[in-house]
Design an enzyme around this catalytic site. Structure first.
Site, PDB file in Angstrom:
ATOM      1  N   MET A   1      -8.830   8.218  -0.021  1.00  0.00           N
ATOM      2  CA  MET A   1      -9.658   8.609   1.137  1.00  0.00           C
ATOM      3  C   MET A   1     -10.120  10.050   0.945  1.00  0.00           C
ATOM      4  SD  MET A   1      -7.455   7.001   4.245  1.00  0.00           S
ATOM      5  CE  MET A   1      -6.627   5.407   4.096  1.00  0.00           C
TER       6      MET A   1
ATOM      7  N   GLY B   1      -9.100   3.995   7.068  1.00  0.00           N
ATOM      8  CA  GLY B   1      -8.789   5.404   7.335  1.00  0.00           C
ATOM      9  C   GLY B   1      -7.316   5.692   7.533  1.00  0.00           C
TER      10      GLY B   1
ATOM     11  N   GLY C   1       1.132  -2.216   4.023  1.00  0.00           N
ATOM     12  CA  GLY C   1       1.658  -0.864   3.894  1.00  0.00           C
ATOM     13  C   GLY C   1       2.864  -0.673   4.775  1.00  0.00           C
ATOM     14  N   SER C   2       2.615  -0.448   6.066  1.00  0.00           N
ATOM     15  CA  SER C   2       3.724  -0.177   6.982  1.00  0.00           C
ATOM     16  C   SER C   2       4.704  -1.345   7.049  1.00  0.00           C
ATOM     17  CB  SER C   2       3.180   0.169   8.374  1.00  0.00           C
ATOM     18  OG  SER C   2       2.199  -0.757   8.768  1.00  0.00           O
TER      19      SER C   2
ATOM     20  N   MET D   1     -12.133   4.663  -0.719  1.00  0.00           N
ATOM     21  CA  MET D   1     -12.821   4.934   0.557  1.00  0.00           C
ATOM     22  C   MET D   1     -13.424   6.325   0.410  1.00  0.00           C
ATOM     23  SD  MET D   1      -9.805   3.317   2.917  1.00  0.00           S
ATOM     24  CE  MET D   1      -8.647   3.376   1.557  1.00  0.00           C
TER      25      MET D   1
ATOM     26  N   MET E   1     -11.473  -5.969   5.117  1.00  0.00           N
ATOM     27  CA  MET E   1     -10.672  -5.073   5.963  1.00  0.00           C
ATOM     28  C   MET E   1     -10.384  -5.761   7.298  1.00  0.00           C
ATOM     29  SD  MET E   1     -10.197  -2.409   4.112  1.00  0.00           S
ATOM     30  CE  MET E   1      -9.247  -1.526   5.358  1.00  0.00           C
TER      31      MET E   1
ATOM     32  N   GLY F   1      -3.089   3.972   7.811  1.00  0.00           N
ATOM     33  CA  GLY F   1      -2.121   2.886   7.791  1.00  0.00           C
ATOM     34  C   GLY F   1      -1.572   2.679   9.196  1.00  0.00           C
ATOM     35  N   GLY F   2      -0.868   1.589   9.381  1.00  0.00           N
ATOM     36  CA  GLY F   2      -0.151   1.362  10.634  1.00  0.00           C
ATOM     37  C   GLY F   2      -1.001   0.929  11.810  1.00  0.00           C
TER      38      GLY F   2
ATOM     39  N   HIS G   1      -1.179  -1.247  -4.339  1.00  0.00           N
ATOM     40  CA  HIS G   1      -2.441  -0.908  -3.671  1.00  0.00           C
ATOM     41  C   HIS G   1      -2.485   0.604  -3.445  1.00  0.00           C
ATOM     42  CE1 HIS G   1      -5.968  -1.973  -1.243  1.00  0.00           C
ATOM     43  NE2 HIS G   1      -5.570  -1.059  -0.369  1.00  0.00           N
TER      44      HIS G   1
ATOM     45  N   SER H   1       0.840  -1.190   0.000  1.00  0.00           N
ATOM     46  CA  SER H   1       0.000   0.000   0.000  1.00  0.00           C
ATOM     47  C   SER H   1       0.877   1.242   0.000  1.00  0.00           C
ATOM     48  CB  SER H   1      -0.885   0.019   1.250  1.00  0.00           C
ATOM     49  OG  SER H   1      -1.380   1.330   1.435  1.00  0.00           O
TER      50      SER H   1
ATOM     51  N   ASP I   1      -4.653   3.651  -2.023  1.00  0.00           N
ATOM     52  CA  ASP I   1      -5.738   3.981  -1.081  1.00  0.00           C
ATOM     53  C   ASP I   1      -6.245   5.395  -1.304  1.00  0.00           C
ATOM     54  OD1 ASP I   1      -6.033   1.627   0.647  1.00  0.00           O
ATOM     55  OD2 ASP I   1      -3.959   2.027   1.218  1.00  0.00           O
TER      56      ASP I   1
ATOM     57  N   ASP J   1      -6.739  -6.596   4.011  1.00  0.00           N
ATOM     58  CA  ASP J   1      -6.105  -5.266   4.069  1.00  0.00           C
ATOM     59  C   ASP J   1      -6.169  -4.717   5.486  1.00  0.00           C
ATOM     60  OD1 ASP J   1      -5.200  -2.693   3.598  1.00  0.00           O
ATOM     61  OD2 ASP J   1      -6.885  -2.100   2.323  1.00  0.00           O
ATOM     62  N   GLY J   2      -4.980  -4.484   6.064  1.00  0.00           N
ATOM     63  CA  GLY J   2      -4.896  -3.799   7.345  1.00  0.00           C
ATOM     64  C   GLY J   2      -4.114  -4.574   8.382  1.00  0.00           C
ATOM     65  N   GLY J   3      -2.965  -4.043   8.749  1.00  0.00           N
ATOM     66  CA  GLY J   3      -2.172  -4.644   9.831  1.00  0.00           C
ATOM     67  C   GLY J   3      -1.525  -5.968   9.476  1.00  0.00           C
TER      68      GLY J   3
HETATM   69  C1  DX5 Z   1      -6.467   1.458   5.518  1.00  0.00           C
HETATM   70  C2  DX5 Z   1      -5.960   1.150   4.127  1.00  0.00           C
HETATM   71  C3  DX5 Z   1      -4.884   0.126   4.090  1.00  0.00           C
HETATM   72  C4  DX5 Z   1      -3.638   0.500   4.852  1.00  0.00           C
HETATM   73  C5  DX5 Z   1      -2.742  -0.678   5.013  1.00  0.00           C
HETATM   74  O1  DX5 Z   1      -7.622   2.226   5.430  1.00  0.00           O
HETATM   75  O2  DX5 Z   1      -7.005   0.677   3.309  1.00  0.00           O
HETATM   76  O3  DX5 Z   1      -4.566  -0.211   2.756  1.00  0.00           O
HETATM   77  O4  DX5 Z   1      -2.919   1.504   4.224  1.00  0.00           O
HETATM   78  O5  DX5 Z   1      -1.664  -0.259   5.773  1.00  0.00           O
HETATM   79  P1  DX5 Z   1      -1.049  -1.191   6.923  1.00  0.00           P
HETATM   80  O6  DX5 Z   1      -0.538  -2.401   6.222  1.00  0.00           O
HETATM   81  O7  DX5 Z   1       0.029  -0.340   7.488  1.00  0.00           O
HETATM   82  O8  DX5 Z   1      -2.150  -1.503   7.890  1.00  0.00           O
HETATM   83 ZN    ZN Z   2      -6.496  -0.242   1.346  1.00  0.00          ZN
END
Ligand code: DX5
Ligand code: ZN
Length: 233
Positions: free
Chosen positions: A44, A149, A204-205, A75, A144, A151-152, A40, A15, A42, A182-184
């Protein structure tokens, strides 16, 4: 393996939310060289989610660097007006949240009318019943594992049985519908995410913050594949 060919069993989608936004083109090139199967992206809007990120102009700007598909995660609410713009800007996949569309079936058909893969995104509290009547139209289900909303955030463990439930529903269709999480997602939970049935992992992170992109992507993929294979065994 040719970097332009997605991994056949376990796709990793870094991401860009955690990339260096001042050097996005270079970051895209670097993660693809490090083994990314998808980029990916994102989006928002400070309305559907509190955060505000990037739009079609930035997607267009990274397009020439992205030799793998751009996986756009919208989003935004309302969602329909942005779909033609992202189609024009080079998206290969567009996913949206059912809460952000007045007519989910119409939004899916709108995405597909551009020859783009369509995905539906389920938040941790969104019930699986929203897949009723539309699952067979989809190319991808995006689950999700954090609230959208930022990352991290930390992976929400109780999403694991939901991944398993969606895997079973997808398998029952007999179609090649991707199951993305997606997420964490990190190397230390990727095995559990893979064993629950995911085949596409956003990170992402976990990819961008350590600076060692190849090691991070390979660790996530290796662990997720081990989980997937244990599920099949
Ligand atoms: C959150 C995003 C994710 C996020 C993933 O709303 O949709 O794609 O950036 O980042 P990590 O992997 O750091 O949770
Ligand atoms: Zn995402």
């Amino acid at each position: 393996m040719n970097p332009a060919m997605p991994h056949p069993e376990m796709r990793i989608a870094p991401s860009l939310l955690s990339a260096d936004f001042a050097r996005l083109g270079e970051e895209v090139t670097a993660v693809i060289e490090a083994g990314a199967d998808l980029i990916h992206f994102d989006v928002m809007d400070n309305h559907y989610v509190p955060n505000l990120t990037v739009g079609p102009l930035v997607c267009q700007a990274i397009r020439s660097y992205a030799t793998v598909p751009i996986d756009v995660h919208l989003m935004v609410k309302p969602v329909d007006a942005l779909i033609p713009m992202f189609a024009q800007a080079g998206a290969s996949i567009i996913s949206f949240h059912p809460e952000a569309s007045e007519h989910v079936d119409c939004t899916i058909q709108l995405i597909k009318s551009f020859g783009i893969k369509a995905g539906l995104v389920l938040n941790p509290a969104t019930p699986l019943s929203c897949l009723d009547h539309v699952l067979e139209q989809l190319d991808l289900v995006l689950l999700m594992s954090v609230n959208p909303g930022y990352g991290g955030q930390s992976f929400i463990e109780h999403v694991l049985p939901k991944i398993d439930a969606v895997r079973k529903r997808i398998d029952a269709t007999g179609r090649d519908i991707w199951l993305e999480v997606d997420g964490g997602v990190k190397a230390d939970n990727a095995q559990r995410v893979g064993s629950a049935g995911a085949d596409t992992l956003v990170a992402g992170s976990a990819v961008f913050s350590g600076g060692r992109y190849r090691e991070s992507i390979e660790a996530i993929r290796t662990n997720a594949l081990a989980g997937l294979r244990s599920r099949r065994a």
